[in-house]
Design a protein around this motif. Structure first.
Motif, PDB file in Angstrom:
ATOM      1  N   ASP A 100     -64.742  12.885  84.104  1.00 54.74           N
ATOM      2  CA  ASP A 100     -63.406  12.901  83.512  1.00 54.74           C
ATOM      3  C   ASP A 100     -63.486  13.717  82.228  1.00 54.74           C
ATOM      4  OD1 ASP A 100     -60.938  12.452  82.377  1.00 54.74           O
ATOM      5  OD2 ASP A 100     -61.130  10.271  82.279  1.00 54.74           O
ATOM      6  N   MET A 101     -63.056  14.978  82.302  1.00 54.58           N
ATOM      7  CA  MET A 101     -63.097  15.869  81.144  1.00 54.58           C
ATOM      8  C   MET A 101     -61.893  15.584  80.250  1.00 54.58           C
ATOM      9  SD  MET A 101     -65.831  17.609  81.700  1.00 54.58           S
ATOM     10  CE  MET A 101     -65.761  18.999  80.587  1.00 54.58           C
ATOM     11  N   VAL A 108     -61.063   6.297  82.609  1.00 52.91           N
ATOM     12  CA  VAL A 108     -62.312   6.433  83.351  1.00 52.91           C
ATOM     13  C   VAL A 108     -62.970   5.058  83.542  1.00 52.91           C
ATOM     14  CG1 VAL A 108     -63.839   6.962  81.391  1.00 52.91           C
ATOM     15  CG2 VAL A 108     -64.351   7.878  83.655  1.00 52.91           C
ATOM     16  N   PHE A 109     -62.793   4.163  82.603  1.00 52.51           N
ATOM     17  CA  PHE A 109     -63.289   2.792  82.759  1.00 52.51           C
ATOM     18  C   PHE A 109     -62.589   2.109  83.930  1.00 52.51           C
ATOM     19  CE2 PHE A 109     -62.540  -1.737  81.826  1.00 52.51           C
ATOM     20  CZ  PHE A 109     -63.842  -2.201  81.934  1.00 52.51           C
ATOM     21  N   GLY A 130     -67.431  10.017  81.401  1.00 51.24           N
ATOM     22  CA  GLY A 130     -66.295  10.376  80.553  1.00 51.24           C
ATOM     23  C   GLY A 130     -66.752  11.347  79.489  1.00 51.24           C
ATOM     24  N   VAL A 131     -66.083  12.486  79.380  1.00 55.21           N
ATOM     25  CA  VAL A 131     -66.463  13.528  78.424  1.00 55.21           C
ATOM     26  C   VAL A 131     -65.315  13.765  77.454  1.00 55.21           C
ATOM     27  CG1 VAL A 131     -67.146  15.940  78.160  1.00 55.21           C
ATOM     28  CG2 VAL A 131     -67.941  14.633  80.141  1.00 55.21           C
ATOM     29  N   ASP A 132     -65.644  13.798  76.162  1.00 55.89           N
ATOM     30  CA  ASP A 132     -64.653  14.129  75.140  1.00 55.89           C
ATOM     31  C   ASP A 132     -65.394  14.675  73.932  1.00 55.89           C
ATOM     32  OD1 ASP A 132     -61.481  13.276  74.937  1.00 55.89           O
ATOM     33  OD2 ASP A 132     -62.415  13.646  72.984  1.00 55.89           O
TER      34      ASP A 132
END
Length: 75
Positions: free
Chosen positions: A17-18, A26-27, A40-42
Motif C-alpha cells: 500500500d503506497m 492497510v491494517f 504499508g509505505v509512507d
C-alpha cells in the motif's frame, strides 16, 4: 472492501500500500486477509511510528520511503 473481496492471489502473496498514511486501511486489509502479507509505505515517519505502535500483526509491516522509490525487494 469490495476490491479486497475479489482478490485472487496465492497464499503468501505480498501487497504493498503506497501512501498508507496512518496505516488504518492497510491494517484493515491485513486483518481481513491473514493469508496475504501487507506492507504499508509512507514517507511520514511520525505517522508510521504511530501505525507501528497501534497496528501489530504477523502479516503486516510498515516501511518509510518516498512513493517514487522501490522500498521493497523484487518478488
Amino acid at each position: 472492501w469490495f476490491t479486497m473481496s475479489h482478490l485472487i492471489l496465492p497464499p503468501g502473496a505480498r501487497i504493498v500500500d503506497m501512501g498508507c498514511a496512518d496505516g488504518a486501511m492497510v491494517f484493515a486489509m491485513a486483518v481481513m486477509n491473514p493469508d496475504y502479507y501487507f506492507i504499508g509505505v509512507d514517507q511520514d515517519r511520525n505517522l508510521l511510528r504511530q501505525a507501528r505502535d497501534l497496528y501489530q500483526l504477523k502479516n503486516l509491516e510498515f516501511v518509510c520511503a518516498h512513493i517514487g522509490e522501490t522500498p521493497v525487494p523484487e518478488n
